[in-house]
Design a protein around this motif. Structure first.
Motif, mmCIF file in Angstrom:
data_model
loop_
_atom_site.group_PDB
_atom_site.id
_atom_site.type_symbol
_atom_site.label_atom_id
_atom_site.label_comp_id
_atom_site.label_asym_id
_atom_site.label_seq_id
_atom_site.Cartn_x
_atom_site.Cartn_y
_atom_site.Cartn_z
ATOM 1 N N LEU A 128 0.817 -1.212 0.000
ATOM 2 C CA LEU A 128 0.000 0.000 0.000
ATOM 3 C C LEU A 128 0.851 1.264 0.000
ATOM 4 N N ASN A 129 1.971 1.217 0.715
ATOM 5 C CA ASN A 129 2.914 2.342 0.713
ATOM 6 C C ASN A 129 4.256 1.820 1.242
ATOM 7 N N ASP A 130 5.177 2.713 1.581
ATOM 8 C CA ASP A 130 6.513 2.287 2.009
ATOM 9 C C ASP A 130 6.485 1.529 3.334
ATOM 10 N N ASP A 131 5.448 1.729 4.130
ATOM 11 C CA ASP A 131 5.396 1.124 5.460
ATOM 12 C C ASP A 131 4.424 -0.044 5.566
ATOM 13 N N ILE A 132 3.358 -0.007 4.799
ATOM 14 C CA ILE A 132 2.289 -0.991 4.974
ATOM 15 C C ILE A 132 2.125 -1.858 3.729
ATOM 16 N N THR A 133 2.240 -3.163 3.952
ATOM 17 C CA THR A 133 1.937 -4.163 2.938
ATOM 18 C C THR A 133 0.820 -5.030 3.502
ATOM 19 N N LEU A 134 -0.219 -5.213 2.705
ATOM 20 C CA LEU A 134 -1.434 -5.871 3.170
ATOM 21 C C LEU A 134 -1.451 -7.331 2.726
ATOM 22 N N PRO A 135 -1.549 -8.269 3.673
ATOM 23 C CA PRO A 135 -1.737 -9.665 3.265
ATOM 24 C C PRO A 135 -3.116 -9.825 2.610
#
Ligand SMILES: [Zn+2]
Length: 146
Positions: A128-135
């Motif tokens: 989603l962005n540099d910090d958050i990746t969504l399983p």
């Protein structure tokens, strides 16, 4: 097929309990919280084990294979951020490595009508962005019901 390119996902905000989960998702190597006393996996993370009330909780690696435990098909645009993706499948998945821990996600890369209880799925990661990746999830290639 749901068009997720038009959806504007809200960005999760990690806290002290969920930060290890998000850190692992960012590395695309998921870890879930596990009780060190009784072995119970749980998700989302809590300060205590929901099974035995222990406070000895650690995050352990889990694989991304599992099955659809429950699902719902979203037809309404009550949340306008998701209007572009309607209709779409929101699914609850139980991972093979973490029985009892239920993960929420979307069924991606498949028609929403393919969401069925018991279908085999595998985890994929949506950055989603540099910090958050969504399983997230897609149908597993080796679905024995096909
Ligand atoms: Zn426990």
């Amino acid at each position: 097929m749901s068009d997720w390119s038009q959806a504007k996902r809200p960005i999760p905000v990690p806290d002290q309990w969920t930060q290890p989960f998000w850190d692992s998702a960012k590395r695309e190597a998921l870890k879930l919280q596990r009780c060190q006393d009784c072995g119970h996996f749980q998700h989302p993370p809590y300060p205590t084990c929901v099974n035995c009330m222990s406070i000895d909780m650690k995050f352990e690696p889990v694989g991304g294979a599992g099955h659809i435990y429950a699902y719902t098909i979203m037809y309404h645009d009550g949340d306008k951020r998701f209007a572009g993706a309607i209709p779409y499948a929101s699914i609850i998945v139980e991972l093979d490595d973490a029985p009892g821990a239920l993960m929420a996600g979307n069924l991606l890369d498949a028609p929403y009508t393919e969401a069925k209880v018991g279908r085999r799925v595998e985890m994929i990661f949506e950055r989603l962005n540099d910090d958050i990746t969504l399983p997230q999830f897609r149908l597993a290639d080796t679905d024995p019901t096909e």
